[in-house]
Design a protein around this motif. Structure first.
Motif, mmCIF file in Angstrom:
data_model
loop_
_atom_site.group_PDB
_atom_site.id
_atom_site.type_symbol
_atom_site.label_atom_id
_atom_site.label_comp_id
_atom_site.label_asym_id
_atom_site.label_seq_id
_atom_site.Cartn_x
_atom_site.Cartn_y
_atom_site.Cartn_z
ATOM 1 N N SER A 82 -42.545 23.002 -71.460
ATOM 2 C CA SER A 82 -43.408 21.949 -71.339
ATOM 3 C C SER A 82 -43.653 21.321 -72.585
ATOM 4 O O SER A 82 -43.396 22.314 -73.801
ATOM 5 N N THR A 129 -46.339 18.580 -75.189
ATOM 6 C CA THR A 129 -47.339 17.514 -75.179
ATOM 7 C C THR A 129 -46.848 16.591 -76.397
ATOM 8 O O THR A 129 -47.645 15.729 -76.599
ATOM 9 N N ASP A 130 -45.791 16.916 -77.105
ATOM 10 C CA ASP A 130 -45.344 16.067 -78.140
ATOM 11 C C ASP A 130 -43.834 16.265 -78.109
ATOM 12 O O ASP A 130 -43.123 16.627 -77.160
ATOM 13 N N GLY A 134 -50.939 13.854 -69.765
ATOM 14 C CA GLY A 134 -50.495 14.070 -71.116
ATOM 15 C C GLY A 134 -49.300 15.235 -71.470
ATOM 16 O O GLY A 134 -48.739 15.201 -72.720
ATOM 17 N N GLN A 135 -48.879 16.081 -70.478
ATOM 18 C CA GLN A 135 -47.770 16.895 -70.613
ATOM 19 C C GLN A 135 -46.544 16.355 -70.028
ATOM 20 O O GLN A 135 -46.431 15.892 -68.799
ATOM 21 N N SER A 195 -43.089 13.569 -66.615
ATOM 22 C CA SER A 195 -44.247 13.370 -67.428
ATOM 23 C C SER A 195 -45.504 12.934 -66.669
ATOM 24 O O SER A 195 -45.374 12.284 -65.605
#
Length: 280
Positions: free
Chosen positions: A199, A201-202, A260-261, A278
């Motif tokens: 996973s 987030t960026d 957001g993940q 996403s």
């Protein structure tokens, strides 16, 4: 055994909780709830959803035998695989194995990487595991987004059956039509496969889990066979039919997900591409 009116009342309560993103008390907290009672509720749920315009297009299998049960909040001693219907409203295909999924309305969502089969033929009532493999048209990788209407993801097995088998959404990657050789060797192929789940987030990904099956009997193909056998004892439900999509249980723990993940998988030992989804 539940009265028919009580089974219908529970079915409406579960559907209302789903529609309004609302947690419920455990059904089993107010009166004893057996597995048979739970499937009676599931039958009422099916009837209501069909009457509202949804169409069942297959089944999900949950709690297959390789799971670490305590990590799923199961509070009773029943240790059996379960199943539930999936619908045209809950199944998506990810274009080019990339997708986006909105989590609005999902109750405590978690992600599970799975193998998905589509049946090209209707199995005979007494089909063996090998004969079931001959009925599979294609295989794909999928993410099942499971959801739980009970606080803290704690429930009995019967509660989970009644609550749609905890099914929320199924996101399916590119289907791969199986050759006769692959069907013949499917159990061995899947027994030697593994999946990684990451996973982010960026731009940086974090490996969350790796999953595999311990032996051929602990496999998607065996889960399909178990479902086929179980349905022979449940005359209130139709047996497996050609055209059904079957998702066969998670390869890893079910991980909480949030908007957001992005979640990513990769396979080894089997010719399936990973998925990238996403969440918003």
């Amino acid at each position: 055994m539940l009265m028919s009116s009580q089974a219908s009342r529970y079915a409406h309560q579960l559907l209302d909780a789903r529609a309004n993103t609302r947690l419920l008390p455990l059904l089993s907290s107010s009166e004893p709830l057996s597995v048979d009672d739970a499937y009676d509720i599931a039958r009422r749920v099916l009837d209501i959803r069909v009457a509202q315009g949804e169409q069942p297009i297959g089944r999900k299998i949950g709690f297959t035998v390789h799971k670490t049960w305590s990590q799923y909040g199961v509070t009773d001693d029943v240790r059996i695989p379960i199943w539930a219907h999936i619908y045209d409203s809950t199944v998506r295909f990810a274009e080019d194995n990339h997708g986006k999924q909105c989590l609005a309305g999902a109750l405590q969502p978690r992600i599970e990487p799975e193998i998905v089969f589509k049946l090209g033929q209707t199995p005979s009532p007494d089909a063996t595991i090998d004969e079931l493999a001959e009925c599979i048209e294609w295989m794909a990788h999928g993410f099942e987004i499971v959801a739980c209407p009970f606080a803290n993801w704690e429930f009995t097995v019967a509660d989970s059956i009644a609550a749609f088998g905890l099914h929320g959404t199924l996101i399916i990657g590119e289907p791969h039509v199986l050759s006769s050789a692959t069907r013949h060797n499917l159990a061995q192929i899947l027994a030697g496969a593994s999946v990684s789940l990451s996973s982010s987030t960026d731009s940086t990904g974090t490996l969350r889990a790796a999953g595999f099956f311990n032996n051929e009997a602990d496999s998607p193909q065996h889960a399909l066979w178990h479902l086929h056998q179980l349905l022979k004892t449940q005359p209130q439900f139709a047996p497996l039919q050609a055209g059904e999509i079957i998702t066969t249980g998670t390869w890893t723990d079910a991980y909480p997900i949030a908007a957001g993940q992005t979640w990513i998988t990769a396979f080894s030992g089997v010719a399936l591409p990973g998925l990238t989804v996403s969440f918003v």
